[in-house]
Design an enzyme around this catalytic site. Structure first.
Site, PDB file in Angstrom:
ATOM      1  N   ARG A  49       0.855  -1.188   0.000  1.00  0.00           N
ATOM      2  CA  ARG A  49       0.000   0.000   0.000  1.00  0.00           C
ATOM      3  C   ARG A  49       0.892   1.239   0.000  1.00  0.00           C
ATOM      4  NH1 ARG A  49       1.578   1.724   4.182  1.00  0.00           N
ATOM      5  NH2 ARG A  49       0.499   3.687   3.817  1.00  0.00           N
ATOM      6  N   GLY A  50       0.250   2.392  -0.197  1.00  0.00           N
ATOM      7  CA  GLY A  50       0.995   3.629  -0.394  1.00  0.00           C
ATOM      8  C   GLY A  50       1.138   3.868  -1.881  1.00  0.00           C
ATOM      9  N   ALA A  51       0.713   5.030  -2.347  1.00  0.00           N
ATOM     10  CA  ALA A  51       0.659   5.287  -3.790  1.00  0.00           C
ATOM     11  C   ALA A  51       1.987   5.007  -4.501  1.00  0.00           C
ATOM     12  CB  ALA A  51       0.195   6.724  -4.047  1.00  0.00           C
ATOM     13  N   ARG A  86      -6.486  -0.191  -7.957  1.00  0.00           N
ATOM     14  CA  ARG A  86      -6.723   0.887  -6.984  1.00  0.00           C
ATOM     15  C   ARG A  86      -6.891   2.191  -7.763  1.00  0.00           C
ATOM     16  NH1 ARG A  86      -4.850   1.295  -1.033  1.00  0.00           N
ATOM     17  NH2 ARG A  86      -7.078   1.740  -0.968  1.00  0.00           N
ATOM     18  N   GLN A 187      -3.640   2.019   9.900  1.00  0.00           N
ATOM     19  CA  GLN A 187      -2.301   2.134   9.313  1.00  0.00           C
ATOM     20  C   GLN A 187      -1.367   2.972  10.169  1.00  0.00           C
ATOM     21  OE1 GLN A 187      -5.195   2.634   7.645  1.00  0.00           O
ATOM     22  NE2 GLN A 187      -5.068   1.963   5.504  1.00  0.00           N
ATOM     23  N   ASP A 228      -2.489  10.466  -2.311  1.00  0.00           N
ATOM     24  CA  ASP A 228      -2.567   9.465  -3.373  1.00  0.00           C
ATOM     25  C   ASP A 228      -2.818  10.109  -4.731  1.00  0.00           C
ATOM     26  OD1 ASP A 228      -2.985   6.332  -2.290  1.00  0.00           O
ATOM     27  OD2 ASP A 228      -3.200   7.909  -0.795  1.00  0.00           O
ATOM     28  N   ASN A 238      -6.327  11.806   0.066  1.00  0.00           N
ATOM     29  CA  ASN A 238      -5.464  11.050   0.972  1.00  0.00           C
ATOM     30  C   ASN A 238      -6.358  10.160   1.832  1.00  0.00           C
ATOM     31  OD1 ASN A 238      -2.786  10.458   1.974  1.00  0.00           O
ATOM     32  ND2 ASN A 238      -3.369  11.515   3.855  1.00  0.00           N
ATOM     33  N   LYS A 239      -5.741   9.337   2.658  1.00  0.00           N
ATOM     34  CA  LYS A 239      -6.503   8.421   3.508  1.00  0.00           C
ATOM     35  C   LYS A 239      -7.618   9.167   4.229  1.00  0.00           C
ATOM     36  CE  LYS A 239      -5.998   4.896   3.720  1.00  0.00           C
ATOM     37  NZ  LYS A 239      -6.694   3.887   2.902  1.00  0.00           N
TER      38      LYS A 239
END
Length: 343
Positions: A49-51, A86, A187, A228, A238-239
């Site tokens: 995970r993480g762009a 995604r 996270q 992201d 973002n999250k």
């Protein structure tokens, strides 16, 4: 492919391995990834995970598949499958565009491998540049707040927002970090807290809904978050929960920065309303799943709204910390983001 090692992605003897982030912080297990279907599952289940990390992992898998003899047509099809895994993370789209371009070359196998290796190395360098620009903003003794995980687990290098925090700590600035737990998948609690412990960064873990109280008490000096996708006008996804922080920071007059490489900027996206927002499974909100099984704290059929991201308007951002430098409101309003070159 040559050997390359990041905190969550590595290649050894031509093979690709992904650290299963769903098992952190208590277990570190590397997964051997060989098939596109495997990578899609890893991305969707947030094992990777993480762009930036998602884009690099997908690119390395395409390079691996090219080396395994997949045809140009097969690789093009695989790229589209990965692209859909995604939808919000624009780094994935940009990296796949770069990989697809290499498939037009006669020796597309060598070209694909070289491109994937370059994307990995580039992200390492971009992270260092962002860290330098962001750390310059941090004053000695400041109490910083961050959301989700934006460190080495989310990139090939030292990270985006957490990379800034890491360098500020290394510079001896005596900082402290408030770590949002980041509901519903934690996270912050599972990953950022783990990274802070590994790096020796002083931190305290808080529930997401405690940030306002800390700000009101004057215990937050500066906020750094990741992204992201950043739209041309500076709005960014973002999250989920990031928008909350931006509104609170604006009210309490606390500097609020988004930290991301130029590969996260989407000049073709005019504003935040154009950013696709992924909806996650309802079970993530109804309860929790782990090595202990599934535990529900809500009715098992409770209707759920579970967006993975929210969009923060540009007007709430103090500055955009990029690998090229820090942009302020004036620069972004003048179109500075649209002039960035996406490699």
């Amino acid at each position: 492919m040559k050997n390359m090692t990041g905190l969550s992605i590595k290649t050894e003897q031509g093979q690709l391995y992904i650290l299963d982030q769903t098992l952190l912080p208590h277990q570190q297990r590397w997964l051997h990834c060989q098939q596109v279907e495997q990578m899609v599952v890893m991305i969707q289940q947030l094992q990777v995970r993480g762009a930036p990390a998602i884009g690099i992992a997908a690119s390395l898998l395409l390079a691996y598949r090219a080396g395994q003899g997949d045809s140009r047509a097969q690789l093009l099809c695989s790229a589209e499958v990965l692209r859909a895994s995604r939808p919000t993370a624009v780094n994935l789209m940009n990296n796949l565009d770069a990989m697809v371009a290499t498939l037009q070359q006669s020796d597309y196998v060598s070209a694909a491998v070289a491109c994937a290796e370059q994307l990995f190395a580039e992200d390492v360098q971009l992270c260092l540049q962002m860290a330098e620009h962001g750390a310059a903003l941090v004053q000695p003794g400041e109490r910083l707040l961050t959301h989700c995980n934006t460190g080495g687990l989310a990139t090939a290098g030292v990270g985006t927002a957490l990379g800034v925090v890491r360098l500020a700590q290394q510079q001896g600035k005596g900082i402290k970090v408030w770590v949002d737990e980041t509901r519903p998948l934690l996270q912050g609690g599972r990953l950022t807290a783990w990274e802070c412990e590994q790096l020796g960064i002083p931190y305290q873990l808080i529930c997401d809904n405690m940030a306002a109280m800390l700000m009101a008490r004057g215990e937050v000096d500066r906020i750094f978050v990741g992204s992201d996708r950043i739209a041309a006008n500076g709005d960014f996804a973002n999250k989920v929960g990031t928008y909350n922080l931006a509104v609170l920071a604006h009210y309490h007059q606390i500097p609020f920065y988004v930290v991301a490489p130029h590969t996260t900027v989407d000049p073709s996206c005019s504003d935040g309303s154009q950013i696709p927002i992924e909806q996650r499974p309802a079970a993530e909100v109804r309860g929790v799943r782990g090595s202990f099984g599934q535990v529900y704290w809500a009715p098992e059929q409770a209707p759920v709204f579970n967006p993975a991201f929210d969009v923060t308007p540009a007007k709430l951002v103090t500055g955009w910390v990029l690998d090229s430098g820090v942009l302020d409101q004036v620069a972004v309003a003048a179109g500075a983001l649209t002039r960035l070159t996406v490699s």
